[in-house]
Scaffold this motif. Structure first.
Motif, PDB file in Angstrom:
ATOM      1  N   PRO A   1       0.957  -1.219   0.122  1.00  0.00           N
ATOM      2  CA  PRO A   1      -0.075  -0.069  -0.064  1.00  0.00           C
ATOM      3  C   PRO A   1       1.081   1.256   0.013  1.00  0.00           C
ATOM      4  O   PRO A   1       1.770   1.145   0.746  1.00  0.00           O
ATOM      5  N   GLN A   2       0.511   2.313  -0.859  1.00  0.00           N
ATOM      6  CA  GLN A   2       1.093   3.520  -0.892  1.00  0.00           C
ATOM      7  C   GLN A   2       0.478   4.575  -0.111  1.00  0.00           C
ATOM      8  O   GLN A   2      -0.825   4.535   0.124  1.00  0.00           O
ATOM      9  N   MET A   3       1.323   5.583   0.367  1.00  0.00           N
ATOM     10  CA  MET A   3       0.623   6.781   1.009  1.00  0.00           C
ATOM     11  C   MET A   3      -0.561   7.350   0.062  1.00  0.00           C
ATOM     12  O   MET A   3      -1.671   7.647   0.783  1.00  0.00           O
ATOM     13  N   THR A   4      -0.313   7.504  -1.086  1.00  0.00           N
ATOM     14  CA  THR A   4      -1.287   8.234  -2.178  1.00  0.00           C
ATOM     15  C   THR A   4      -2.617   7.653  -2.235  1.00  0.00           C
ATOM     16  O   THR A   4      -3.877   8.121  -2.040  1.00  0.00           O
ATOM     17  N   SER A   5      -2.603   6.209  -2.090  1.00  0.00           N
ATOM     18  CA  SER A   5      -3.954   5.313  -2.097  1.00  0.00           C
ATOM     19  C   SER A   5      -4.398   5.220  -0.868  1.00  0.00           C
ATOM     20  O   SER A   5      -5.739   5.125  -0.906  1.00  0.00           O
ATOM     21  N   MET A   6      -3.673   5.138   0.076  1.00  0.00           N
ATOM     22  CA  MET A   6      -4.223   5.158   1.527  1.00  0.00           C
ATOM     23  C   MET A   6      -4.861   6.367   2.135  1.00  0.00           C
ATOM     24  O   MET A   6      -6.146   6.520   2.548  1.00  0.00           O
ATOM     25  N   SER A   7      -4.357   7.475   1.600  1.00  0.00           N
ATOM     26  CA  SER A   7      -4.975   8.838   1.819  1.00  0.00           C
ATOM     27  C   SER A   7      -6.253   8.999   0.844  1.00  0.00           C
ATOM     28  O   SER A   7      -7.122   9.596   1.360  1.00  0.00           O
ATOM     29  N   SER A   8      -6.319   8.436  -0.244  1.00  0.00           N
ATOM     30  CA  SER A   8      -7.377   8.643  -1.221  1.00  0.00           C
ATOM     31  C   SER A   8      -8.528   7.893  -0.677  1.00  0.00           C
ATOM     32  O   SER A   8      -9.690   8.415  -0.710  1.00  0.00           O
ATOM     33  N   ILE A   9      -8.057   6.650  -0.096  1.00  0.00           N
ATOM     34  CA  ILE A   9      -9.229   5.757   0.541  1.00  0.00           C
ATOM     35  C   ILE A   9      -9.721   6.511   1.743  1.00  0.00           C
ATOM     36  O   ILE A   9     -10.962   6.549   2.094  1.00  0.00           O
ATOM     37  N   MET A  10      -8.900   7.321   2.609  1.00  0.00           N
ATOM     38  CA  MET A  10      -9.460   7.758   3.737  1.00  0.00           C
ATOM     39  C   MET A  10     -10.300   8.895   3.300  1.00  0.00           C
ATOM     40  O   MET A  10     -11.198   9.393   4.116  1.00  0.00           O
ATOM     41  N   VAL A  11     -10.213   9.416   2.351  1.00  0.00           N
ATOM     42  CA  VAL A  11     -10.975  10.927   2.000  1.00  0.00           C
ATOM     43  C   VAL A  11     -12.237  10.010   1.702  1.00  0.00           C
ATOM     44  O   VAL A  11     -13.234  10.924   2.057  1.00  0.00           O
ATOM     45  N   ARG A  12     -12.349   9.140   1.215  1.00  0.00           N
ATOM     46  CA  ARG A  12     -13.670   8.506   0.767  1.00  0.00           C
ATOM     47  C   ARG A  12     -14.455   8.155   2.100  1.00  0.00           C
ATOM     48  O   ARG A  12     -15.812   8.338   2.433  1.00  0.00           O
ATOM     49  N   ILE A  13     -13.473   7.455   2.992  1.00  0.00           N
ATOM     50  CA  ILE A  13     -14.056   7.162   4.362  1.00  0.00           C
ATOM     51  C   ILE A  13     -14.741   8.405   5.104  1.00  0.00           C
ATOM     52  O   ILE A  13     -15.624   8.405   5.815  1.00  0.00           O
TER      53      ILE A  13
ATOM     54  N   VAL B   1       1.109  12.824   3.995  1.00  0.00           N
ATOM     55  CA  VAL B   1       1.317  12.554   5.450  1.00  0.00           C
ATOM     56  C   VAL B   1       1.024  14.057   5.913  1.00  0.00           C
ATOM     57  O   VAL B   1       0.282  13.950   7.136  1.00  0.00           O
ATOM     58  N   GLY B   2       1.048  15.109   5.044  1.00  0.00           N
ATOM     59  CA  GLY B   2       0.536  16.582   5.619  1.00  0.00           C
ATOM     60  C   GLY B   2      -0.768  16.483   5.830  1.00  0.00           C
ATOM     61  O   GLY B   2      -1.531  17.047   6.615  1.00  0.00           O
ATOM     62  N   MET B   3      -1.596  15.716   5.168  1.00  0.00           N
ATOM     63  CA  MET B   3      -3.168  15.643   5.295  1.00  0.00           C
ATOM     64  C   MET B   3      -3.655  15.174   6.515  1.00  0.00           C
ATOM     65  O   MET B   3      -4.286  15.643   7.671  1.00  0.00           O
TER      66      MET B   3
END
Length: 127
Positions: A20-32, A110-112
């Motif tokens: 898993p990459q930070m960009t994909s995890m942060s994108s999934i978190m935006v949806r959650i 990470v900044g998000m």
């Protein structure tokens, strides 16, 4: 017809090596957090309807939101609002064609997380 031996091959070989990459995890978190924000809106509507109907109904929801569980819900909701806002801002920046390289995108992810946490605690302290 070709002799295909599907029984001896894994269905998804990329899943055994995927990281898993930070960009994909942060994108999934935006949806959650978008879904969490919707749940927050339901709580706000419940609170408003209870306030307009009866004192007993308002006491139930106000008691819930005034408890430790309610404080945690509000903190999580505020964090979700800020995280979702920062995620949308990141996508606007990407839409303009900036910060698209992998290193900068990961730093923005990470900044998000950090920014949402700091903003949430600042908002809770102020309010």
């Amino acid at each position: 017809m070709a002799d295909v031996n599907r029984g001896n091959r894994p269905l998804s070989p990329h899943l055994t090596i995927y990281r898993p990459q930070m960009t994909s995890m942060s994108s999934i978190m935006v949806r959650i957090t978008g879904i969490a924000t919707f749940v927050l809106a339901i709580l706000v509507v419940w609170w408003l309807i209870a306030a307009s109907t009866s004192e007993a109904a308002f006491a139930v929801i106000d008691g819930l939101l005034g408890s430790l569980l309610g404080d945690l819900l509000v903190l999580g909701a505020v964090w979700a609002l800020f995280y979702h806002m920062l995620g949308r801002l990141r996508h606007v920046i990407w839409d303009f064609g900036y910060c698209l390289d992998v290193e900068t995108s990961e730093k923005m992810g990470v900044g998000m997380f950090v920014g949402a946490t700091v903003l949430a605690f600042v908002a809770i302290i102020i309010v």
